[in-house]
Design a protein around this motif. Sequence first.
Motif, PDB file in Angstrom:
ATOM      1  N   GLY A   1       0.809  -1.207   0.000  1.00  0.00           N
ATOM      2  CA  GLY A   1       0.000   0.000   0.000  1.00  0.00           C
ATOM      3  C   GLY A   1       0.842   1.255   0.000  1.00  0.00           C
ATOM      4  O   GLY A   1       2.052   1.230   0.223  1.00  0.00           O
TER       5      GLY A   1
ATOM      6  N   ILE B   1       0.091   7.050   3.561  1.00  0.00           N
ATOM      7  CA  ILE B   1      -0.695   8.286   3.461  1.00  0.00           C
ATOM      8  C   ILE B   1      -0.740   8.997   4.811  1.00  0.00           C
ATOM      9  O   ILE B   1      -0.344   8.439   5.846  1.00  0.00           O
ATOM     10  CB  ILE B   1      -2.137   8.004   2.993  1.00  0.00           C
TER      11      ILE B   1
ATOM     12  N   ASN C   1       0.375   5.089   7.941  1.00  0.00           N
ATOM     13  CA  ASN C   1      -0.970   4.678   7.545  1.00  0.00           C
ATOM     14  C   ASN C   1      -0.960   4.257   6.080  1.00  0.00           C
ATOM     15  O   ASN C   1      -0.362   4.937   5.243  1.00  0.00           O
ATOM     16  CB  ASN C   1      -1.960   5.814   7.755  1.00  0.00           C
TER      17      ASN C   1
ATOM     18  N   ASP D   1      -2.833   3.070   2.429  1.00  0.00           N
ATOM     19  CA  ASP D   1      -3.976   3.063   1.530  1.00  0.00           C
ATOM     20  C   ASP D   1      -3.819   1.857   0.620  1.00  0.00           C
ATOM     21  O   ASP D   1      -2.811   1.731  -0.091  1.00  0.00           O
ATOM     22  CB  ASP D   1      -4.012   4.353   0.710  1.00  0.00           C
TER      23      ASP D   1
ATOM     24  N   SER E   1      -8.711   1.866   9.884  1.00  0.00           N
ATOM     25  CA  SER E   1      -7.443   2.182   9.233  1.00  0.00           C
ATOM     26  C   SER E   1      -6.473   1.026   9.406  1.00  0.00           C
ATOM     27  O   SER E   1      -6.684   0.118  10.223  1.00  0.00           O
ATOM     28  CB  SER E   1      -6.824   3.459   9.814  1.00  0.00           C
TER      29      SER E   1
ATOM     30  N   GLU F   1      -2.456   0.748  10.064  1.00  0.00           N
ATOM     31  CA  GLU F   1      -1.281   1.549  10.369  1.00  0.00           C
ATOM     32  C   GLU F   1      -0.217   0.684  11.031  1.00  0.00           C
ATOM     33  O   GLU F   1      -0.524  -0.218  11.810  1.00  0.00           O
ATOM     34  CB  GLU F   1      -1.647   2.738  11.257  1.00  0.00           C
TER      35      GLU F   1
ATOM     36  N   ARG G   1       5.551   3.467  -1.391  1.00  0.00           N
ATOM     37  CA  ARG G   1       4.818   2.207  -1.382  1.00  0.00           C
ATOM     38  C   ARG G   1       5.624   1.186  -0.588  1.00  0.00           C
ATOM     39  O   ARG G   1       6.823   1.041  -0.787  1.00  0.00           O
ATOM     40  CB  ARG G   1       4.576   1.688  -2.803  1.00  0.00           C
TER      41      ARG G   1
END
Length: 298
Positions: A178, A181, A196, A198, A240, A242, A256
Motif C-alpha cells: 500500500g 498516506i 498509515n 492506503d 485504518s 497503520e 509504497r
Amino acid sequence: MDRIATIGFFDGVHRGHRFLLSQVTDLAEARKGVSVAVTFSNSPRSVVDKSFKPSFLTTAEEKRQLLLDYGINEVCMKKFTQETMCLTAQEFMQKVLHDELEITTLVIGYDHRFGHNRSDGFDDYVRYGSQMGIEVIKAEAYEENHVPVSSSIIRQAIAEGSIRSANNLLGRPYSIEGLVIDGFHVGRTIGYPTANLDLPAEKLVPADGVYAVLTEIDGRQYTGMLNIGCRPTFDNGRRSIEVHFLDFNEDIYSERINLRFIERIRSEKRFASVEELTAQIRNDENTIRSIITNNQHT
C-alpha cells in the motif's frame, strides 16, 4: 515449439496452485517448450453477479509476478467479459487457446470446469482438443496431510485473523502492498508513530487486531507492529491500517511498502486510558520482537 498451458483464476497462487504449475513447467522443460498460465485480471463472478464485491488474496499484478516467480514463462492475463462468459468450453479452447495463444498442450485437473455454464468436463476437453490439435493432460491432484487447500479457505482464515494457518496454506506469508498516506498522528503523541496505508479496494484486509509484520525498506528488513481497526480508545471511528516500525524512524510518506504478515497477537480493544494503551503497546512490542526472532527463516 510446444506451448503448454493451464487455466485458472489462481487467487493467492497457493500451494495447490503451485503443484499444478510445477507440472506445467516440468513438462515444458522436458519438451523444451514454453509454459503458459491463462488467468483473469478480474473476478468472473463479478461479471455474472454485478452486486458481488470481491476481496482478493492477490491483485492482478501480484498474481502475475507470483506466477512468473514460480517458473511460468508466459502469463496471459485476460479480462473476463460478458463475451467471455458466453463462450462454451469448446469455443474458448478454439478461439483463445488455439487461435490466439497457439497452445498445443493443456494441463488441467479432472474436476476443473470452464466455459459457459461449466457444463463440460475433462472427457469433453479431451475430445475438443483432439479435434483442434490440443493435447489435454489430466493434472495430478494435490494432497498434503489430507488438508484441503483452496483460495476460499485461505480467504476465510485471513478474514478471521488466522494468519499462521493462512500462511501455511499459501506456502508463504500473506502480504499487502500500500501507499503510505497521512493519518491521524495519534501514534506520534504516545511515542509510537505509525505509517498509515492506503490499499487497493479489492485487496482482502485481515481481521481487526494487532499483527507482527515484516517489510523491506531500501533493501533492509524491518519488523513492524501493525494495527487494523478503528482505534476505539481514541474514538476515531474510521477503520485504518497503520504500522509502527521497530528500530526505524525515517519519513516514508508517499512511498509504497509491502508488508508480510507473520502472526496476529491480539484483537483490538478499548482501553480505560491512554496510559493503559501505551503499556499494552510496550507489551505488544516485546511479544512481536520475540515472534520475529523465532521466525528468522520467514
